[in-house]
Motif scaffolding. Sequence first.
Motif, PDB file in Angstrom:
ATOM      1  N   THR A 125       0.832  -1.204   0.000  1.00  0.00           N
ATOM      2  CA  THR A 125       0.000   0.000   0.000  1.00  0.00           C
ATOM      3  C   THR A 125       0.868   1.256   0.000  1.00  0.00           C
ATOM      4  O   THR A 125       0.637   2.178  -0.782  1.00  0.00           O
ATOM      5  CB  THR A 125      -0.909   0.013   1.243  1.00  0.00           C
ATOM      6  OG1 THR A 125      -1.585  -1.235   1.302  1.00  0.00           O
ATOM      7  CG2 THR A 125      -1.882   1.153   1.188  1.00  0.00           C
ATOM      8  N   GLU A 126       1.863   1.261   0.869  1.00  0.00           N
ATOM      9  CA  GLU A 126       2.754   2.433   0.913  1.00  0.00           C
ATOM     10  C   GLU A 126       3.372   2.698  -0.446  1.00  0.00           C
ATOM     11  O   GLU A 126       3.422   3.833  -0.923  1.00  0.00           O
ATOM     12  CB  GLU A 126       3.873   2.193   1.943  1.00  0.00           C
ATOM     13  CG  GLU A 126       3.452   2.503   3.345  1.00  0.00           C
ATOM     14  CD  GLU A 126       4.576   2.226   4.338  1.00  0.00           C
ATOM     15  OE1 GLU A 126       5.748   2.385   3.971  1.00  0.00           O
ATOM     16  OE2 GLU A 126       4.262   1.830   5.476  1.00  0.00           O
ATOM     17  N   PHE A 136      -0.567   4.946  -7.781  1.00  0.00           N
ATOM     18  CA  PHE A 136      -1.625   4.213  -8.487  1.00  0.00           C
ATOM     19  C   PHE A 136      -2.373   3.287  -7.541  1.00  0.00           C
ATOM     20  O   PHE A 136      -1.956   3.035  -6.415  1.00  0.00           O
ATOM     21  CB  PHE A 136      -1.086   3.489  -9.731  1.00  0.00           C
ATOM     22  CG  PHE A 136      -0.131   2.376  -9.463  1.00  0.00           C
ATOM     23  CD1 PHE A 136       1.232   2.577  -9.588  1.00  0.00           C
ATOM     24  CD2 PHE A 136      -0.596   1.107  -9.127  1.00  0.00           C
ATOM     25  CE1 PHE A 136       2.110   1.546  -9.358  1.00  0.00           C
ATOM     26  CE2 PHE A 136       0.290   0.081  -8.912  1.00  0.00           C
ATOM     27  CZ  PHE A 136       1.655   0.306  -9.012  1.00  0.00           C
ATOM     28  N   GLU A 137      -3.510   2.820  -8.008  1.00  0.00           N
ATOM     29  CA  GLU A 137      -4.422   2.011  -7.207  1.00  0.00           C
ATOM     30  C   GLU A 137      -4.785   2.726  -5.905  1.00  0.00           C
ATOM     31  O   GLU A 137      -4.789   2.141  -4.827  1.00  0.00           O
ATOM     32  CB  GLU A 137      -3.803   0.644  -6.912  1.00  0.00           C
ATOM     33  CG  GLU A 137      -3.593  -0.173  -8.162  1.00  0.00           C
ATOM     34  CD  GLU A 137      -3.066  -1.568  -7.868  1.00  0.00           C
ATOM     35  OE1 GLU A 137      -2.428  -1.747  -6.809  1.00  0.00           O
ATOM     36  OE2 GLU A 137      -3.312  -2.459  -8.678  1.00  0.00           O
ATOM     37  N   CYS A 169      -2.148   9.920   6.768  1.00  0.00           N
ATOM     38  CA  CYS A 169      -1.280  11.068   6.462  1.00  0.00           C
ATOM     39  C   CYS A 169      -0.535  10.827   5.161  1.00  0.00           C
ATOM     40  O   CYS A 169      -0.401  11.732   4.327  1.00  0.00           O
ATOM     41  CB  CYS A 169      -0.292  11.310   7.595  1.00  0.00           C
ATOM     42  SG  CYS A 169      -1.077  11.871   9.088  1.00  0.00           S
ATOM     43  N   LEU A 170      -0.024   9.632   4.996  1.00  0.00           N
ATOM     44  CA  LEU A 170       0.694   9.333   3.763  1.00  0.00           C
ATOM     45  C   LEU A 170      -0.218   9.523   2.558  1.00  0.00           C
ATOM     46  O   LEU A 170       0.189  10.097   1.544  1.00  0.00           O
ATOM     47  CB  LEU A 170       1.213   7.888   3.794  1.00  0.00           C
ATOM     48  CG  LEU A 170       2.675   7.679   4.143  1.00  0.00           C
ATOM     49  CD1 LEU A 170       3.028   6.219   4.014  1.00  0.00           C
ATOM     50  CD2 LEU A 170       3.592   8.523   3.259  1.00  0.00           C
ATOM     51  N   LEU A 171      -1.426   9.048   2.705  1.00  0.00           N
ATOM     52  CA  LEU A 171      -2.394   9.184   1.612  1.00  0.00           C
ATOM     53  C   LEU A 171      -2.600  10.662   1.304  1.00  0.00           C
ATOM     54  O   LEU A 171      -2.563  11.083   0.140  1.00  0.00           O
ATOM     55  CB  LEU A 171      -3.710   8.513   2.010  1.00  0.00           C
ATOM     56  CG  LEU A 171      -4.878   8.689   1.038  1.00  0.00           C
ATOM     57  CD1 LEU A 171      -4.578   7.967  -0.263  1.00  0.00           C
ATOM     58  CD2 LEU A 171      -6.172   8.152   1.630  1.00  0.00           C
ATOM     59  N   SER A 172      -2.805  11.451   2.354  1.00  0.00           N
ATOM     60  CA  SER A 172      -3.061  12.869   2.150  1.00  0.00           C
ATOM     61  C   SER A 172      -1.857  13.569   1.534  1.00  0.00           C
ATOM     62  O   SER A 172      -1.976  14.392   0.634  1.00  0.00           O
ATOM     63  CB  SER A 172      -3.431  13.514   3.476  1.00  0.00           C
ATOM     64  OG  SER A 172      -3.379  14.908   3.362  1.00  0.00           O
ATOM     65  N   LEU A 173      -0.674  13.230   2.026  1.00  0.00           N
ATOM     66  CA  LEU A 173       0.535  13.905   1.552  1.00  0.00           C
ATOM     67  C   LEU A 173       0.798  13.578   0.090  1.00  0.00           C
ATOM     68  O   LEU A 173       1.115  14.457  -0.713  1.00  0.00           O
ATOM     69  CB  LEU A 173       1.742  13.478   2.386  1.00  0.00           C
ATOM     70  CG  LEU A 173       1.844  14.080   3.783  1.00  0.00           C
ATOM     71  CD1 LEU A 173       2.925  13.369   4.576  1.00  0.00           C
ATOM     72  CD2 LEU A 173       2.155  15.567   3.702  1.00  0.00           C
ATOM     73  N   LYS A 219      11.384   3.873 -11.686  1.00  0.00           N
ATOM     74  CA  LYS A 219      10.379   3.149 -12.477  1.00  0.00           C
ATOM     75  C   LYS A 219      10.199   1.753 -11.898  1.00  0.00           C
ATOM     76  O   LYS A 219      11.152   1.058 -11.574  1.00  0.00           O
ATOM     77  CB  LYS A 219      10.852   3.068 -13.925  1.00  0.00           C
ATOM     78  CG  LYS A 219      10.779   4.424 -14.584  1.00  0.00           C
ATOM     79  CD  LYS A 219      10.835   4.318 -16.094  1.00  0.00           C
ATOM     80  CE  LYS A 219      10.783   5.691 -16.737  1.00  0.00           C
ATOM     81  NZ  LYS A 219      11.974   6.503 -16.384  1.00  0.00           N
ATOM     82  N   SER A 220       8.936   1.382 -11.774  1.00  0.00           N
ATOM     83  CA  SER A 220       8.666   0.159 -11.024  1.00  0.00           C
ATOM     84  C   SER A 220       8.874  -1.095 -11.857  1.00  0.00           C
ATOM     85  O   SER A 220       8.938  -2.191 -11.317  1.00  0.00           O
ATOM     86  CB  SER A 220       7.247   0.196 -10.469  1.00  0.00           C
ATOM     87  OG  SER A 220       6.365   0.374 -11.555  1.00  0.00           O
ATOM     88  N   ASP A 221       8.965  -0.932 -13.179  1.00  0.00           N
ATOM     89  CA  ASP A 221       9.052  -2.157 -13.979  1.00  0.00           C
ATOM     90  C   ASP A 221      10.443  -2.780 -13.916  1.00  0.00           C
ATOM     91  O   ASP A 221      10.620  -3.946 -14.237  1.00  0.00           O
ATOM     92  CB  ASP A 221       8.649  -1.878 -15.439  1.00  0.00           C
ATOM     93  CG  ASP A 221       9.258  -0.596 -15.948  1.00  0.00           C
ATOM     94  OD1 ASP A 221       9.860   0.116 -15.116  1.00  0.00           O
ATOM     95  OD2 ASP A 221       9.133  -0.295 -17.145  1.00  0.00           O
ATOM     96  N   GLU A 222      11.411  -2.007 -13.474  1.00  0.00           N
ATOM     97  CA  GLU A 222      12.748  -2.595 -13.405  1.00  0.00           C
ATOM     98  C   GLU A 222      12.923  -3.357 -12.100  1.00  0.00           C
ATOM     99  O   GLU A 222      12.404  -2.972 -11.070  1.00  0.00           O
ATOM    100  CB  GLU A 222      13.819  -1.498 -13.473  1.00  0.00           C
ATOM    101  CG  GLU A 222      13.949  -0.876 -14.851  1.00  0.00           C
ATOM    102  CD  GLU A 222      14.804   0.368 -14.796  1.00  0.00           C
ATOM    103  OE1 GLU A 222      15.868   0.325 -14.152  1.00  0.00           O
ATOM    104  OE2 GLU A 222      14.389   1.383 -15.378  1.00  0.00           O
ATOM    105  N   GLU A 223      13.667  -4.405 -12.177  1.00  0.00           N
ATOM    106  CA  GLU A 223      13.972  -5.169 -10.972  1.00  0.00           C
ATOM    107  C   GLU A 223      14.979  -4.366 -10.151  1.00  0.00           C
ATOM    108  O   GLU A 223      15.915  -3.787 -10.694  1.00  0.00           O
ATOM    109  CB  GLU A 223      14.569  -6.516 -11.378  1.00  0.00           C
ATOM    110  CG  GLU A 223      14.611  -7.537 -10.292  1.00  0.00           C
ATOM    111  CD  GLU A 223      13.222  -7.974  -9.829  1.00  0.00           C
ATOM    112  OE1 GLU A 223      13.128  -8.417  -8.693  1.00  0.00           O
ATOM    113  OE2 GLU A 223      12.249  -7.871 -10.625  1.00  0.00           O
TER     114      GLU A 223
END
Lengths: 834, 616
Positions: free
Chosen positions: B364-365, B372-373, B399-403, B494-498
């Motif tokens: 989630t973090e 996203f999501e 707070c994380l969500l809001s920030l 970028k999240s697609d890279e390992e």
Amino acid sequence: MSLMTANWNPLGEAFYRKTELYEMSWNLREGLKDSLLSAAPYGGPIAVLREPHRRSPRSRPQLEIYSASGVSIASFPWKSGPVIHLGWTVTDELLCVQEDGSVLIYDLFGSFKRHFSMGQEVVQSQVLEAKVFHSPYGTGVAIVTGSSRFTLATNIDDLKLRRLPEVPGLQGKPSSWLVLTQDRQTKVLLSNGPEFFILDNTSCTSVCPPGLGPHYGNIIHMCVSFNYKYLSVFTDSGHLWTGPSHLQDSLSLVDTKKTSRPEQMVWCRRPKSQEPAVILMWDHLLLVVGVCGETIQFPVDDPCALVGELDGVRIISSTHQDFLQEVPLVCQDMFKIASMAPGALLLEAHREYQKSSQKADEYLREIKEQRMLGEAVIQCVEAAAHEYDTSTQKALLRAASFGKCFLTDQSPDQFVETCRELRVLNAVREASVGLPLTHAQFKQMTLQVLIDRLVYRQFYPLAIEICRYLKIPDYQGVSCVLKHWASRKVQQKDLSDEAIAHAVCSKVGDTPGVSYAQIAAKAYECGRSELAIKLLDFEARSGDQVPLLLRMKRSHLALTKAVESGDTDQIYTVVTVLKNEMNRGDFFMTLRNQPVALSLYRQFCKLQELETLKDLYNQDDDHQELANYYIAASYREKRLETRLSQLQNAVDEFNRAKNDFSAKATEDEMRLLRLQRKLDDEKGLRLLGLSLQDTMETLLSSGLHKQADQIYRDFKVPDKRYWWLKLKSLAEKSEWEELEKFSKSKKSPIGYLAFVEVCMKHNNTFEAKKYVSRVTAEQKVKSHLAVGDLEGAAEAAIERRNDAEIGAVLSRCSTTDRLLIDRLNRARAATQRK
Amino acid sequence: MAYDARRDCPQLPDFSVLKRLARDQLIYLLEQLPGKKDLFIEADLMSPLDRIANLSTLKQHEVDKLYKVEYKPIISTSDQLCFLIRPRIKTVKWICGVVNADKTVGRFRRYKLIFAPQKFYACEMVLEEQGIFGDVTTDEWAFYLLPLDDDIISLELPEFFRDNFLAGDQRWVRTAGSALHLLHSIYGPFSKIYGIGRCSKMAYESWREQVEEEENRGRQAEIGNVFLIDRDVDFVTPLCSQVVYEGLVDDTFRIKCGCVEFGPEVTSSDKSVKVMLNSQDKVFNEIRNEHFSNVFNFLSQKAKNLQMAYDKRRGMDIKQMKTFVSEELKGLKQEHRLLSLHISASESIMKKKTKQDFQEMLKTEHSLLEGFEIRECTSFIEEHIIRQLSMIESLRLLCLLSLTENGLLSKDYRSLKAQYLQSYGMNHLLTFANLKRLGLLVEQQPGETLTVMESKVGKLVNDKTAGKLTDAFSSLAKKSNFRALSRKLNLVPKSDEEYNLRVPRDMAYIFSGAYIPLSCKLIEQVLERDGWTGLEDATKLLNGHEFCATGTNGADVKGKSDAPRIVLVMFLGGCTFSEISALRFLGKEKGYKFIVVTTAITNSSRLIEALLDSHM
């Protein structure tokens, strides 16, 4: 130069010389007759009070203050009582001891500073004689009164009067007396007829100088040396006794063949003196009596005043001023006729060199052969320091410089330093400045003090020049001078505020170490508030402006500046002052414009004055904060009714703040509280104060489902929460049938995975499996895994062709599940191919 | 192990001087009250004091008994009482009570108040109000800095954060300035000072003022650069779950003043063990900066090595055995002890984390950080709240969500808040007010009305007032602009890279490669560019207040000195161990050495707890 020894007079082993310092620029028509005169040592100022005893109101005596060269500094008619004695303090302030025992203090410029009294009883008995003396503790005053009692004050800046014990047999004033500072004690030495006493704090002891028998007559005059170490007494048989002031020993006893009382008597010696002497003055004669017994006589045609110095005596007459001293040893060596001292030879060598004579080489050779050239240079430099005449100084320094050329390893420091110091000394000796300091005196008083004195006499440009020339760090030098200058400048009454502010700012600029706040404070003291504010504007440190602004009652400005400074202590200080100064409304308004101060004050109120905090919010119409305040207050209340009323206040404020969410939440809370109280009373639970969820949980676990359902409906509890609660509490109580019924009551808003997990948490796999089938497709794999059904999980994962899920199942497989692993891997390959 | 330091890494200055200074001054102050005396110590000064002076030192200077300040009537029989306290009104009021109680029973004692690190006027005011100003003597113990490790110095002032950022009470700013001044006078002169944030700027000015008051001497600088940063510049980083070992230990067991207490579940006995965590602990020193996933591997490798070292014994003759026992065995045993402690600590961490769906939470973090999501994240948080999983964690996620989202949608904001209140009680309405004031949890503003208004106002009035107005506006609705910042500074890889956590390529490794901490990224960028030029876009989004100044003259930074590559980073409002790890990594990469000075070590729980306002 050739006449160097012309004014030398031999005295025993040494020589004495009298050199003229100044032709006095004053114009004293009646000379020094009938005047009280006092000159401060170290070339200090001279005060003259003409005819001090004249008392007719029509012609008051005139008090005049001159520099040592006779330049008038101040002059004013003496309007106060009759003056017995004048004296100078170490900080160049004039002390006027009056007949009634009061002492008036004036500064160098004749402005009155303050006064003090030598005791109430003196007003009656009157002061007969007074003396001003200097000690390590400062400047002191001693008096002898009409009742023949002595009173001492050792430091006039920290006035403690000491009345000395009575002197046996003394009527009126003693025949002679003086003050002696010895072993950290101040004593009085006095003679009365044939008797001689030491008077200290507690006792009066009769003493006798060793070797001075009663047949030498009565002591009628005495004096002590500049450093209080030596004493000399004069008897009415004309004998002069000298010795150390502790009276354990004697130096000499000389018959002067003069029986009348000398008018003045002063020691003339220098540090490391070869032939100390005492100078006695009668009407037309100045007699130098050496300790060796020899004497020198100088005729005097005019009344003079003798001023003892560290290394000689200044003789002030109405027309000129001379300096009488023992010729320093190094000068003797230099200038004695036919001297063969290396320095003397070097001086000769240089003289020949200037004449382009080859004799120069001969002299030099001679010095060098004795390997004395270094010594010679030092002698020349030292002698130059002692000489007053600039051409002599030059000749000596040139010779030294000439000698230095032939030396390779001589440190130039002494030479350079002496050159610099002499330049400074020559500058301050100028008649216009009038500080006739010798080099030895200068060294003793230190440069810092010299600069202070120049500043005190307002020779600001000269002081600054000296600071710059001697490269004194700004902090001790230029800044100090500018600070004094500016403090003086703001007192100038004939200039407008703008002109002064401009002048100060353009000169001071941003010199480090000069505080505009201090200058402004001075201006304020002189009653120029507007100028003070103008000057404060230049102060870079806002914090420094605050105290003065507060003193000036400019509290608002002070607050602004305190906030700018960022110093919270300052802000607090101002806030406290404002709080006491203003009415509450204005005070709050002021704070409102200063958010930083406001938050500070709020913090303070939170801990100290909660009520004030409420008033503050009220004033600001800050309904939101006010509401929060009430909520916080409600939690401090023990009784439900008061708590509810606080909460009602909060609701009202939230409504005013148009915060309907919070208003609603608070109303719900009130409702909940009432309900809790009711249930507590009815069912004996302890619900009061619990959160909504905890309340429901407690109710459910106590089996009060109806009441829980009631809350669920009344408080619009979301289905999700309700389901979770129900699930949890049923599982906890292992009411599995009830749970299954509940699960079927309608479609679960939290899904069925939760059911699986909760069952598993209570280790009930059997029940858990019931719900696996009802889980949504996405959670199938997870729930199978949760109940430990790998096969099922694999099935589901392969069906869903989800790579990640297949991976998850794989990671749970152990090596025994070969078949399953193969199947999964195949499926994985298939999905990846796609 | 995972990465080696560059060989040209400069040496750190020796900070033990600070301890000696503090100790000497304390002794001097104790001597000011000669004779036997009882010492009352503020609870949160106990651990710091322990690092400075031990009990025997205190006893040597005639301290008879030691008490903790507990706000209760005292039972001391001594005629002299000494109070070592923080300048807090609450404590001073308690002392006033003690003194007045003595007065009513006619008991005469001498009282001395020592304020650390300084006294405040407000405290003296309380003494005056309570009428005991003349009965006590007060002093200041200028104990500003406590070195926790070779490269960590703490002011040990956790209240700095709440006082300064929430209450707007700036009294600690000067303390920070004085602390900086102390460092400057010992290790300076600094040649370059960078900073961002209002508080940083004020601390910098306060320091500057103090420097100007004294004469400067030419000295060999040991610290060349200084970077000041406010905690409110970057709230995202401290709110993320820590996954680097040291951070995890802090999150799980709470490191207090450089020392952790492992409970029975770790020690596998009944007793708790206190362990100092610093570079002296060789095992810890090697794993503290490691991503948690590497720690087990490392520890098992270490255990094997250790076994091998033990195994050397076999086949030794007597003589070899003798040297082995005298030279190596003790070290090995020590290492063994530490190793087993850290292994069980890691196990304990694992257990706790798996229980709470730690992976889900991290997912989630990361989704929030990447943006996203968001809907799924929101429902995750909702579920978290409904299930009452953790009061603090729920707030942290909110707070994380809001920030990251620049505020919650109005609908979500209301419903989540309502859910939270139902779960944890109405009093958290105040907590939400605090979070809102700090800009940690806010409602999304419709449109960009505020910025438009700001620029309009800005054009009308001069710069200074415009600045003040902007401050006022920004405090009304602080925007985090996280998304934009993240794009500008490339905070989220970028999240697609390992991402290989064993061989980290950037500071993102401290968050499993999901996010480069903003605070550290700013430091990296500013040092690289030698100032803020080129970062204008970012600083604008951060509400400005950045500055860059050359230090005092007389700095002899040329020559062979290491100073230019020694960077002192001062966090005003606290920093996390993860940030320190990130900076250590950055230092190794770029050949810097970072010294972290912080008002206190913080983490997400401490940060949130400081803002709770249940009973005021």
